[in-house]
Design a protein around this motif. Structure first.
Motif, PDB file in Angstrom:
ATOM      1  N   ALA A 127       1.029  -1.027  -0.512  1.00 16.03           N
ATOM      2  CA  ALA A 127      -0.062   0.375   0.133  1.00 16.03           C
ATOM      3  C   ALA A 127       0.400   1.231   0.324  1.00 16.03           C
ATOM      4  O   ALA A 127       2.055   1.354   0.642  1.00 16.03           O
ATOM      5  CB  ALA A 127      -0.722  -0.102   1.332  1.00 16.03           C
ATOM      6  N   VAL A 128      -0.030   2.402  -0.466  1.00 13.47           N
ATOM      7  CA  VAL A 128       1.168   4.384  -0.825  1.00 13.47           C
ATOM      8  C   VAL A 128      -0.044   4.626  -0.668  1.00 13.47           C
ATOM      9  O   VAL A 128      -1.397   4.105  -0.767  1.00 13.47           O
ATOM     10  CB  VAL A 128       1.596   4.108  -1.972  1.00 13.47           C
ATOM     11  CG1 VAL A 128       2.237   5.307  -2.346  1.00 13.47           C
ATOM     12  CG2 VAL A 128       3.027   2.936  -2.411  1.00 13.47           C
ATOM     13  N   GLN A 129       0.636   5.489   0.460  1.00 12.45           N
ATOM     14  CA  GLN A 129      -0.480   5.909   0.356  1.00 12.45           C
ATOM     15  C   GLN A 129      -0.441   8.058   0.374  1.00 12.45           C
ATOM     16  O   GLN A 129       0.963   8.149   1.005  1.00 12.45           O
ATOM     17  CB  GLN A 129      -1.039   6.708   2.366  1.00 12.45           C
ATOM     18  CG  GLN A 129      -2.122   7.413   2.405  1.00 12.45           C
ATOM     19  CD  GLN A 129      -1.749   8.657   2.937  1.00 12.45           C
ATOM     20  OE1 GLN A 129      -0.837   8.992   3.632  1.00 12.45           O
ATOM     21  NE2 GLN A 129      -2.358   9.958   2.430  1.00 12.45           N
ATOM     22  N   SER A 130      -0.741   8.833  -0.735  1.00 12.67           N
ATOM     23  CA  SER A 130      -0.210  10.366  -0.656  1.00 12.67           C
ATOM     24  C   SER A 130      -1.498  10.962  -0.490  1.00 12.67           C
ATOM     25  O   SER A 130      -2.672  10.664  -0.395  1.00 12.67           O
ATOM     26  CB  SER A 130       0.186  10.065  -1.943  1.00 12.67           C
ATOM     27  OG  SER A 130      -0.889  10.262  -2.790  1.00 12.67           O
ATOM     28  N   GLN A 178       5.399   7.147   6.791  1.00 13.66           N
ATOM     29  CA  GLN A 178       6.016   8.229   5.821  1.00 13.66           C
ATOM     30  C   GLN A 178       7.466   8.926   5.654  1.00 13.66           C
ATOM     31  O   GLN A 178       8.569   8.432   6.843  1.00 13.66           O
ATOM     32  CB  GLN A 178       5.503   9.932   6.343  1.00 13.66           C
ATOM     33  CG  GLN A 178       5.489  10.952   5.644  1.00 13.66           C
ATOM     34  CD  GLN A 178       4.581  12.114   6.511  1.00 13.66           C
ATOM     35  OE1 GLN A 178       5.275  12.338   7.360  1.00 13.66           O
ATOM     36  NE2 GLN A 178       4.064  12.615   6.495  1.00 13.66           N
ATOM     37  N   GLU A 220       9.667  16.518  -1.906  1.00 12.51           N
ATOM     38  CA  GLU A 220       7.871  16.804  -1.145  1.00 12.51           C
ATOM     39  C   GLU A 220       7.302  15.257  -1.743  1.00 12.51           C
ATOM     40  O   GLU A 220       6.067  14.745  -0.035  1.00 12.51           O
ATOM     41  CB  GLU A 220       6.521  17.553  -2.388  1.00 12.51           C
ATOM     42  CG  GLU A 220       5.668  17.771  -0.924  1.00 12.51           C
ATOM     43  CD  GLU A 220       4.620  17.041  -1.544  1.00 12.51           C
ATOM     44  OE1 GLU A 220       3.155  17.007  -0.510  1.00 12.51           O
ATOM     45  OE2 GLU A 220       4.282  16.594  -2.516  1.00 12.51           O
ATOM     46  N   VAL A 221       7.220  13.953  -2.587  1.00  9.01           N
ATOM     47  CA  VAL A 221       6.108  13.467  -2.827  1.00  9.01           C
ATOM     48  C   VAL A 221       7.201  12.374  -2.071  1.00  9.01           C
ATOM     49  O   VAL A 221       6.579  11.703  -0.840  1.00  9.01           O
ATOM     50  CB  VAL A 221       6.394  12.679  -4.510  1.00  9.01           C
ATOM     51  CG1 VAL A 221       5.961  11.663  -4.665  1.00  9.01           C
ATOM     52  CG2 VAL A 221       6.058  13.883  -5.073  1.00  9.01           C
ATOM     53  N   HIS A 233       6.346  12.746   1.716  1.00  7.74           N
ATOM     54  CA  HIS A 233       4.846  12.898   2.545  1.00  7.74           C
ATOM     55  C   HIS A 233       3.905  11.466   2.275  1.00  7.74           C
ATOM     56  O   HIS A 233       3.505  11.504   3.090  1.00  7.74           O
ATOM     57  CB  HIS A 233       4.166  14.333   1.967  1.00  7.74           C
ATOM     58  CG  HIS A 233       4.598  15.899   2.840  1.00  7.74           C
ATOM     59  ND1 HIS A 233       3.919  16.692   2.038  1.00  7.74           N
ATOM     60  CD2 HIS A 233       4.935  15.944   4.008  1.00  7.74           C
ATOM     61  CE1 HIS A 233       3.874  17.353   3.227  1.00  7.74           C
ATOM     62  NE2 HIS A 233       5.069  16.479   3.792  1.00  7.74           N
ATOM     63  N   MET A 234       4.419  10.839   0.759  1.00  9.72           N
ATOM     64  CA  MET A 234       3.741   9.567   0.793  1.00  9.72           C
ATOM     65  C   MET A 234       4.140   8.792   1.842  1.00  9.72           C
ATOM     66  O   MET A 234       5.261   8.951   2.875  1.00  9.72           O
ATOM     67  CB  MET A 234       4.174   9.107  -0.116  1.00  9.72           C
ATOM     68  CG  MET A 234       5.694   8.826  -0.445  1.00  9.72           C
ATOM     69  SD  MET A 234       6.624   8.457  -1.895  1.00  9.72           S
ATOM     70  CE  MET A 234       5.626   6.392  -2.011  1.00  9.72           C
ATOM     71  N   ARG A 235       3.435   8.036   2.682  1.00  9.85           N
ATOM     72  CA  ARG A 235       3.505   6.619   3.470  1.00  9.85           C
ATOM     73  C   ARG A 235       2.834   5.989   2.497  1.00  9.85           C
ATOM     74  O   ARG A 235       2.555   5.356   1.620  1.00  9.85           O
ATOM     75  CB  ARG A 235       2.349   6.839   4.280  1.00  9.85           C
ATOM     76  CG  ARG A 235       2.365   7.636   5.347  1.00  9.85           C
ATOM     77  CD  ARG A 235       1.203   8.074   6.209  1.00  9.85           C
ATOM     78  NE  ARG A 235       1.064   8.878   6.971  1.00  9.85           N
ATOM     79  CZ  ARG A 235       0.434   9.952   6.995  1.00  9.85           C
ATOM     80  NH1 ARG A 235       0.026  10.437   5.999  1.00  9.85           N
ATOM     81  NH2 ARG A 235       0.992  10.972   7.786  1.00  9.85           N
ATOM     82  N   GLU A 236       4.576   4.265   3.485  1.00 12.34           N
ATOM     83  CA  GLU A 236       4.711   3.638   2.967  1.00 12.34           C
ATOM     84  C   GLU A 236       4.877   2.459   3.234  1.00 12.34           C
ATOM     85  O   GLU A 236       5.276   2.610   4.067  1.00 12.34           O
ATOM     86  CB  GLU A 236       5.627   3.253   1.348  1.00 12.34           C
ATOM     87  CG  GLU A 236       5.775   2.270   0.010  1.00 12.34           C
ATOM     88  CD  GLU A 236       6.879   2.865  -0.410  1.00 12.34           C
ATOM     89  OE1 GLU A 236       7.119   2.988  -1.668  1.00 12.34           O
ATOM     90  OE2 GLU A 236       7.563   3.675  -0.489  1.00 12.34           O
TER      91      GLU A 236
END
Lengths: 177, 382
Positions: free
Chosen positions: A35-38, B9, B172-173, B176-179
């Motif tokens: 999963a990836v959340q942005s 994040q 920024e990508v 800030h992204m969560r993975e």
């Protein structure tokens, strides 16, 4: 499951959609998936149209942004109008009952998310969690067990019962449709 | 053995990596999109006996981490473009005085205050030449949350090993992204500490190349003998000098300690480049879009590959040189700026390839489709 499922959660800033996105991604991980959340937001802290995006996949996720969502959730009309432009033709649009149903060809699920959160659960602030319940039942993208676990691990201890109730109301709304 | 699998994040992974590497001092002035690094450091450092200071501005933050590092603390600051500009003077001081430190720059749209919440890769050249004068510097750039963790550790290791500021160039990508990540056990992480001199020695020349590797060992400020640290050109005693040989020898040593160790410092990744006709050079979050595009184009039978630079500076000329021994004819440099890395790639290619830029500077990540369209366009020219 498809190689890649894209979900966009949208509404007004402050409705907790980024938290909902984080929880959805965590539920997918509990299910053993990737999963990836942005998120995307402007300089303001409240109001405006806000969105959180989640990509769930059985394999590695390279491009981390949503390009053609399979599912779009919208809690406000402003958000729906702003973010439905690239929803897949075979996609699912989940909208609150307070929003005027658009004349589009994709599948639309309209349920009273905000009203149920306010009147049945007692706090409109848990509409985000209720919406996750609807989305889980309507799509099966994540399991009920994982979404419940993910919700309870993320929310403050004193609000666990409230959020659980919201999630279960969401399950009911998502199933009856 | 790994720790449990979690959603994390990028900025959070940066702090986790820094703590695993041994960071015990952070001074900063929070700025979007790097703010979480300061926020989480403030929460976590005191619990480990470390110190967090929110300074009055970025100039002071950079000064504070230099001072803390001199006393033996592994130190870091984090900022974005506007703050990175302010740190340049003190970064130059750290380069010349050879103070190990890590500076995180989470890139956002510029110039000036630009696009605070949106991604860009417009600081490529500033990381190399932002401070004045000839100076050595190491810049590395991660593409995933796990890589943010690993590269933050590596930034500390390189900085400590070579006594040079190391810039972790994020965007920024990635920040800030969560993975989904699986972090390694602390015991499996390689940690490099600076070379220390025994503080009980009777004479200490702080800039003497005791080991002949161009990297003088350090003594913690406050331990043992007092010594002099300056931003002026100095001799081995640390005191200023205008002697021509001293000046030349110092600059030569500063450069050679980096350029004699390129095999250790340069990291890059080749994907499908061995039989490719077109290779896309990229880094940071853009490389993820390129990876997707390469995967999709390969399914259509396009002979396309990717060269992902993990070390941005010094530039990996050897990676371009190696492509000269393959069927590659076109190089496409994809970056979220007007073509900052493109010029360096062109120079490195020395005319061996047709070289094109894929540039985007509107606050949005380059999409896989844009990469695909550009590759098709380039293929038509061929």
């Amino acid at each position: 499951m498809h190689e890649r499922v894209e979900i966009r959660l949208s509404g007004s800033g402050g409705q907790g959609l980024i938290l909902a996105g984080i929880i959805l991604a965590e539920a997918a991980i509990l299910d053993g998936k990737n999963a990836v959340q942005s998120q995307s937001y402007g300089p303001e802290a409240r109001g405006g149209a806000s969105r959180a995006e989640v990509i769930i996949s059985n394999i590695n996720i390279d491009y981390p942004k949503v390009s053609n969502p399979d599912v779009l959730l919208a809690l406000t009309e402003e958000a729906m109008l702003k973010y439905k432009y690239d929803l897949q033709q075979k996609g699912l649009l989940i909208i609150d009952s307070g929003i005027e149903k658009p004349e589009d060809s994709y599948k639309i699920l309209q349920v009273p998310i905000l009203e149920t959160a306010k009147n049945q659960v007692g706090k409109i602030i848990v509409a985000n969690i209720l919406a996750l319940g609807v989305l889980t039942m309507a799509t099966g993208i994540v399991s009920k067990e994982s979404i419940e676990k993910a919700v309870l691990e993320r929310v403050p201890k004193r609000t666990k019962e409230l959020n659980k109730k919201a999630l279960y109301e969401g399950f009911k709304l998502g199933k009856t449709q | 053995m790994s720790k449990k699998i979690i959603l994390m994040q990028g900025n959070e992974a940066c702090v986790e990596g820094a703590l695993a590497a041994g960071m015990r001092f952070f001074a900063g002035y929070p700025i979007t999109p790097s703010t979480e690094i300061a926020e989480i450091s403030a929460e976590k450092l005191p619990k480990l006996g470390g110190k967090f200071i929110q300074m009055e501005d970025e100039i002071a933050s950079m000064g504070a981490i230099i001072g803390a590092s001199l006393t033996g603390f592994k130190s870091m600051t984090a900022t974005s473009g506007p703050g990175f500009s302010l740190k340049q003077e003190n970064i130059g001081f750290a380069c010349l005085a050879e103070i190990p430190c890590v500076v995180v720059n989470v890139q956002r749209g510029g110039p000036s205050t630009g696009l605070p919440t949106l991604p860009a890769q417009g600081d490529v050249m500033q990381t190399r030449w932002g401070t004045h004068g000839d100076h050595p510097i190491i810049v590395i750039s991660p593409s995933s949350v796990r890589e943010v963790y690993d590269m933050t550790i590596r930034a500390f290791n390189l900085s400590e090993k070579y006594r040079v500021p190391c810039i972790l160039l994020m965007d920024e990508v990635v920040a800030h992204m969560r993975e989904k990540v699986e972090l390694p056990e602390q015991s499996s992480i390689d940690i490099i500490n600076r070379k220390y001199l025994n503080p009980s020695m009777s004479v200490y020349k702080p800039y003497m190349d005791y080991d002949g590797d161009g990297i003088p060992p350090m003594m913690n400020f406050g331990d043992g003998l007092p010594y002099h640290v300056t931003g002026l050109i100095h001799d081995i005693s640390g005191f200023p000098s205008t002697n021509a040989d001293v000046s030349k020898d110092l600059l030569n040593r500063l450069m050679s300690k980096i350029y004699n160790n390129l095999d250790d410092i340069l990291e890059y990744e080749n994907i499908y480049t061995e039989d490719a006709e077109t290779v896309i050079v990229s880094f940071g979050s853009t490389a993820r879009s390129v990876h997707r595009a390469v995967y999709l184009l390969r399914q259509e039978g396009f002979k396309v590959g990717m060269l992902r630079l993990k070390t941005i500076w010094p530039f990996a000329h050897k990676a371009i040189k190696k492509l000269k021994q393959t069927p590659v004819r076109n190089l496409l440099v994809a970056e979220m700026n007007f073509g900052q890395l493109l010029e360096t790639v062109k120079a490195s290619a020395e005319g061996a390839f047709r070289t094109y830029g894929l540039n985007k500077y509107n606050g949005e990540l380059i999409t896989p489709q844009e990469v695909i369209n550009k590759v098709r366009e380039v293929a038509k020219h061929a």
